[in-house]
Design an enzyme around this catalytic site. Sequence first.
Site, short mmCIF file in Angstrom:
data_model
loop_
_atom_site.label_atom_id
_atom_site.label_comp_id
_atom_site.label_asym_id
_atom_site.label_seq_id
_atom_site.Cartn_x
_atom_site.Cartn_y
_atom_site.Cartn_z
CE LYS A 1 -3.14 1.12 11.31
NZ LYS A 1 -3.56 2.28 10.59
CD GLU B 1 -0.69 0.73 3.62
OE1 GLU B 1 -1.05 1.87 3.32
OE2 GLU B 1 -0.73 0.26 4.76
#
Length: 309
Positions: free
Chosen positions: A164, A29
């Site tokens: 995260k 990505e």
Amino acid sequence: MSPSSVPAVHVSEEVRAALDERRAVVALESTIIVQGLPAPMNLEVADACEAAVRAAGAVPATAGVLAGRAILGLARRDVEALADPARHAAKLSARDLGLATAQGVWGATTVAGTIALAHRVGVSVMATGGLGGVHQGASQSFDESADLMALSRTPVLVVASGVKSILDIPATLERLDSLGVPVVGYRTRHFPGFYLEDSGVALDWSVDDPASAAAAFAHHRAVSPTGFLLANPVAPASALARDLHDRALAAAHEAVRAGGATGKAVTPIMLAAFARVTAGESVRTNRDLVIANAALAGRVAVALASTFA
Ligand code: PSU
Ligand code: MN
């Protein structure tokens, strides 16, 4: 523009050749490069991830949208252009891709955006740092990363070191369960904690080597249309100390709250708050884990191509 002139996803010559010959390809990505990591480390990480994929014997295919051209297999100069702050490249999830290509936008792709492009051209393995997930308070805000829904409808194996830290980890795992996405620990029975080796949440499944990961994914996609999360913990030597992590996490929550950030702005603000409080240590941890994930993705892609192509 007539429908017949709607452009496809562009693939670099190297990636095209690898796909034609059924060799291993790993999608990478670009949001982590453009919005996730500070310069100049961001470009070093982009290079190191590509090198790690190559060292494993696979071909890297970094995704992005350049002036409306959706590309898998960005050249180094394209990655540089996308990361140039003067470009103000957008953060593109799966739903943004059509708009971005229709309107000639420059943008980096998230996990959701990247797997959408990858799947379209037949790439089935990708690497990232941390997957998006369910935010704290999501029962009120409905803030859940589109990465989860994208994984539920896209048969791509994603290597990530958990989600995260600021997210609601148990809720994220519940959603992945509902969405039918297997979460498989790499040499662990615990879900990794992104900057920490272990989030404390137990997993049902684990694999111990790339060949077993490839076999599990091949069997999974024979019976299910969903993606697959291979959860690879950060190396202990690269992890943050837990007390420093917890202090940074409190500061990250405060930064998001104080700034009133919502939507796609939350993750970059959280990563920046961690970098501040840890004096850059979190950035080095993030670098190390994403490079390790690219390396593992390369090895899994090679195993997949050799056995299950
Ligand atoms: N992993 C990192 N840094 C990042 C990301 C992942 O170490 O910046 C990016 C990925 O592109 C992921 C995105 O898809 O964060 C999630 O953003 P959001 O929570 O807004 O969906
Ligand atoms: Mn969100």
